[in-house]
Design a protein around this motif. Structure first.
Motif, PDB file in Angstrom:
ATOM      1  N   TYR A  91       1.084  -1.618   0.210  1.00 13.11           N
ATOM      2  CA  TYR A  91      -0.226  -0.416  -0.221  1.00 13.11           C
ATOM      3  C   TYR A  91       0.952   1.393  -0.108  1.00 13.11           C
ATOM      4  O   TYR A  91       0.528   2.660  -0.450  1.00 13.11           O
ATOM      5  CB  TYR A  91      -1.069   0.102   1.243  1.00 13.11           C
ATOM      6  CG  TYR A  91      -1.951  -0.881   1.706  1.00 13.11           C
ATOM      7  CD1 TYR A  91      -2.682  -1.643   0.188  1.00 13.11           C
ATOM      8  CD2 TYR A  91      -2.800  -1.412   2.235  1.00 13.11           C
ATOM      9  CE1 TYR A  91      -3.412  -2.343   0.442  1.00 13.11           C
ATOM     10  CE2 TYR A  91      -3.608  -2.549   2.333  1.00 13.11           C
ATOM     11  CZ  TYR A  91      -4.396  -2.691   1.290  1.00 13.11           C
ATOM     12  OH  TYR A  91      -5.232  -4.021   1.356  1.00 13.11           O
ATOM     13  N   ALA A  92       2.088   1.350   0.335  1.00 11.81           N
ATOM     14  CA  ALA A  92       2.661   2.706   0.881  1.00 11.81           C
ATOM     15  C   ALA A  92       3.664   2.299  -0.548  1.00 11.81           C
ATOM     16  O   ALA A  92       3.662   3.785  -1.041  1.00 11.81           O
ATOM     17  CB  ALA A  92       4.405   1.929   1.672  1.00 11.81           C
ATOM     18  N   ARG A  93       3.872   1.094  -1.932  1.00 16.14           N
ATOM     19  CA  ARG A  93       4.227   1.869  -3.105  1.00 16.14           C
ATOM     20  C   ARG A  93       3.303   2.672  -3.629  1.00 16.14           C
ATOM     21  O   ARG A  93       3.250   3.346  -4.717  1.00 16.14           O
ATOM     22  CB  ARG A  93       4.716   0.660  -2.757  1.00 16.14           C
ATOM     23  CG  ARG A  93       6.341   0.016  -2.348  1.00 16.14           C
ATOM     24  CD  ARG A  93       6.446  -0.550  -3.191  1.00 16.14           C
ATOM     25  NE  ARG A  93       7.413  -1.130  -4.686  1.00 16.14           N
ATOM     26  CZ  ARG A  93       6.663  -2.413  -4.791  1.00 16.14           C
ATOM     27  NH1 ARG A  93       7.324  -3.519  -4.309  1.00 16.14           N
ATOM     28  NH2 ARG A  93       7.543  -2.657  -6.255  1.00 16.14           N
ATOM     29  N   ARG A  94       1.621   2.109  -3.685  1.00 18.97           N
ATOM     30  CA  ARG A  94       1.296   2.649  -4.515  1.00 18.97           C
ATOM     31  C   ARG A  94       0.165   3.960  -4.274  1.00 18.97           C
ATOM     32  O   ARG A  94       0.080   4.718  -3.858  1.00 18.97           O
ATOM     33  CB  ARG A  94      -0.398   1.621  -3.801  1.00 18.97           C
ATOM     34  CG  ARG A  94      -1.455   1.878  -5.098  1.00 18.97           C
ATOM     35  CD  ARG A  94      -1.197   1.543  -6.772  1.00 18.97           C
ATOM     36  NE  ARG A  94      -2.249   1.790  -6.897  1.00 18.97           N
ATOM     37  CZ  ARG A  94      -2.233   2.760  -7.656  1.00 18.97           C
ATOM     38  NH1 ARG A  94      -1.113   3.690  -8.639  1.00 18.97           N
ATOM     39  NH2 ARG A  94      -2.763   2.309  -9.009  1.00 18.97           N
ATOM     40  N   PHE A  95       0.808   4.185  -2.448  1.00 22.40           N
ATOM     41  CA  PHE A  95       0.604   5.359  -2.563  1.00 22.40           C
ATOM     42  C   PHE A  95       1.359   6.723  -3.008  1.00 22.40           C
ATOM     43  O   PHE A  95       1.425   7.496  -3.351  1.00 22.40           O
ATOM     44  CB  PHE A  95       0.507   5.962  -0.759  1.00 22.40           C
ATOM     45  CG  PHE A  95       0.565   6.664  -0.196  1.00 22.40           C
ATOM     46  CD1 PHE A  95      -0.526   7.700   0.186  1.00 22.40           C
ATOM     47  CD2 PHE A  95       1.723   8.437   0.398  1.00 22.40           C
ATOM     48  CE1 PHE A  95      -1.414   9.247   0.634  1.00 22.40           C
ATOM     49  CE2 PHE A  95       1.019   9.044   0.707  1.00 22.40           C
ATOM     50  CZ  PHE A  95       0.106   9.439   0.887  1.00 22.40           C
ATOM     51  N   ALA A  96       2.552   5.986  -2.746  1.00 21.10           N
ATOM     52  CA  ALA A  96       4.317   7.118  -4.141  1.00 21.10           C
ATOM     53  C   ALA A  96       3.665   7.210  -4.888  1.00 21.10           C
ATOM     54  O   ALA A  96       3.848   7.846  -5.400  1.00 21.10           O
ATOM     55  CB  ALA A  96       5.017   5.991  -3.041  1.00 21.10           C
ATOM     56  N   GLN A  97       3.262   6.121  -5.733  1.00 20.76           N
ATOM     57  CA  GLN A  97       2.683   5.876  -7.113  1.00 20.76           C
ATOM     58  C   GLN A  97       2.320   7.235  -7.710  1.00 20.76           C
ATOM     59  O   GLN A  97       1.611   7.464  -8.261  1.00 20.76           O
ATOM     60  CB  GLN A  97       1.963   4.970  -8.069  1.00 20.76           C
ATOM     61  CG  GLN A  97       3.128   3.651  -7.726  1.00 20.76           C
ATOM     62  CD  GLN A  97       2.972   2.690  -8.706  1.00 20.76           C
ATOM     63  OE1 GLN A  97       1.513   1.674  -7.872  1.00 20.76           O
ATOM     64  NE2 GLN A  97       3.439   1.809  -9.115  1.00 20.76           N
ATOM     65  N   LEU A  98       0.445   6.941  -6.434  1.00 19.65           N
ATOM     66  CA  LEU A  98      -0.457   7.780  -7.046  1.00 19.65           C
ATOM     67  C   LEU A  98      -0.610   9.572  -6.206  1.00 19.65           C
ATOM     68  O   LEU A  98      -0.805  10.557  -6.537  1.00 19.65           O
ATOM     69  CB  LEU A  98      -1.817   7.182  -5.979  1.00 19.65           C
ATOM     70  CG  LEU A  98      -1.926   6.369  -6.863  1.00 19.65           C
ATOM     71  CD1 LEU A  98      -3.147   5.571  -5.757  1.00 19.65           C
ATOM     72  CD2 LEU A  98      -2.676   6.788  -7.397  1.00 19.65           C
ATOM     73  N   PHE A  99       0.495   9.715  -4.854  1.00 16.71           N
ATOM     74  CA  PHE A  99       0.801  11.030  -4.236  1.00 16.71           C
ATOM     75  C   PHE A  99       2.467  10.916  -3.993  1.00 16.71           C
ATOM     76  O   PHE A  99       2.595  11.484  -2.929  1.00 16.71           O
ATOM     77  CB  PHE A  99      -0.439  11.049  -3.220  1.00 16.71           C
ATOM     78  CG  PHE A  99      -0.996  10.696  -3.066  1.00 16.71           C
ATOM     79  CD1 PHE A  99      -2.074  11.686  -4.369  1.00 16.71           C
ATOM     80  CD2 PHE A  99      -1.941   9.597  -2.555  1.00 16.71           C
ATOM     81  CE1 PHE A  99      -3.370  11.272  -4.119  1.00 16.71           C
ATOM     82  CE2 PHE A  99      -3.378   9.345  -2.948  1.00 16.71           C
ATOM     83  CZ  PHE A  99      -3.862  10.067  -3.242  1.00 16.71           C
ATOM     84  N   PRO A 100       3.305  11.315  -4.832  1.00 16.34           N
ATOM     85  CA  PRO A 100       4.686  10.928  -4.967  1.00 16.34           C
ATOM     86  C   PRO A 100       4.872  12.467  -4.350  1.00 16.34           C
ATOM     87  O   PRO A 100       6.463  12.150  -3.733  1.00 16.34           O
ATOM     88  CB  PRO A 100       4.902  11.252  -6.115  1.00 16.34           C
ATOM     89  CG  PRO A 100       4.250  12.040  -7.031  1.00 16.34           C
ATOM     90  CD  PRO A 100       2.920  11.035  -6.705  1.00 16.34           C
TER      91      PRO A 100
END
Length: 280
Positions: A91-100
């Motif tokens: 989820y953290a990596r997905r968050f970083a994709q969406l909200f860099p």
């Protein structure tokens, strides 16, 4: 201690400059990471994802994008260091994709990986299938099982304040199916979201692998197969680190998958300090 933000239970500690967000693995909740908030010089935010812990009920499982959007609303503006464990690291990596723009760095604790079963030997996929029970088909815990589970959780959380420990242990015993429900779409949906989700920001990243692996595997495969799976997982973790300019990978000897941050808290806190220093 507990504050509700749009139906999401949050817990804030410290008022330092670096802002740290904790994303628990499936089956764990925010307060399971309370021991890491002893790190001074940072503002720590623990939270329970929707449908878990003390947050409002929502249908499980959820998409990674839904989880990331929820966290963005809870975290607010500014850059944050993400501490993600297991599925929480996905989820953290997905968050970083969406909200860099919201990510200053990531500490990933024995993270899941979207290419896991393409990388491991075929026997490992069969092992994984054996370890995925249908929560709806599992019987309720007996009184003896409940008592044993509560005692086990109280021991795991032995360094927590008694008021928090007792409530948290009771919660884990009462809601033991939640982690299974939340992780039900990890391989069928969430990994695909991450694989197709676009680039990640090139921020400092530290990946810590659990040297002792997952003790739950022991009853499902031979020692040789389990070691091959563990070696493959470490290779994938090293690959995550190598994909970042300032990425590092380490194996934490003696640490297990579920409780690395409890068994080796100083190692995890030291890695977080290093991450923050590297980004400033």
């Amino acid at each position: 201690m507990r504050t509700m933000v749009g139906g999401v239970a949050t817990y804030r500690f410290g008022d330092g400059g670096a802002r740290v967000l904790y994303l628990p693995g499936a089956g764990l909740v925010g307060l399971d990471f309370l021991n890491l908030t002893k790190l001074s010089g940072a503002a720590h935010l623990l939270y329970d994802r929707g449908g878990t812990g003390w947050s409002a009920p929502v249908p499980l499982p959820r998409s990674a994008a839904a989880v990331a959007s929820e966290l963005r609303q809870v975290a607010g503006d500014g850059e944050h260091f993400l501490v993600g464990h297991s599925m929480g690291a996905v989820y953290a990596r997905r968050f970083a994709q969406l909200f860099p723009e919201s990510v200053a760095g990531m500490l990933l604790l024995d993270p899941g990986h979207e290419d896991l079963f393409a990388h491991l030997p075929p026997e490992a996929a069969a092992l994984n299938d054996q370890m995925k029970p249908d929560p709806a088909q599992l019987p309720d815990l007996t009184a003896e099982q409940r008592a044993a589970a509560k005692e086990a959780w109280a021991k795991i959380l032995g360094s927590w304040p008694s008021s928090v420990r007792d409530e948290l242990a009771d919660h884990h015993v009462e809601h033991w199916r939640t982690g299974l429900l939340e992780a039900a779409n990890l391989e069928s949906e969430v990994y695909g979201e991450l694989r197709k989700g676009g680039p990640l920001p090139d921020v400092p990243v530290i990946v810590l692998s659990a040297g002792a692996g997952n003790p739950a595997w022991q009853g499902f495969g031979s020692p040789e197969l389990i070691q091959r799976a563990l070696d493959g997982i470490r290779e994938l973790h090293a690959g995550i680190a190598k994909s970042f300019t300032r990425g590092r990978h380490r194996v934490v000897e003696g640490a297990t998958h579920n409780f690395m941050h409890i068994e080796q808290p100083d190692t995890v806190r030291d890695a977080l300090c290093e991450l923050i220093a590297d980004a400033t």
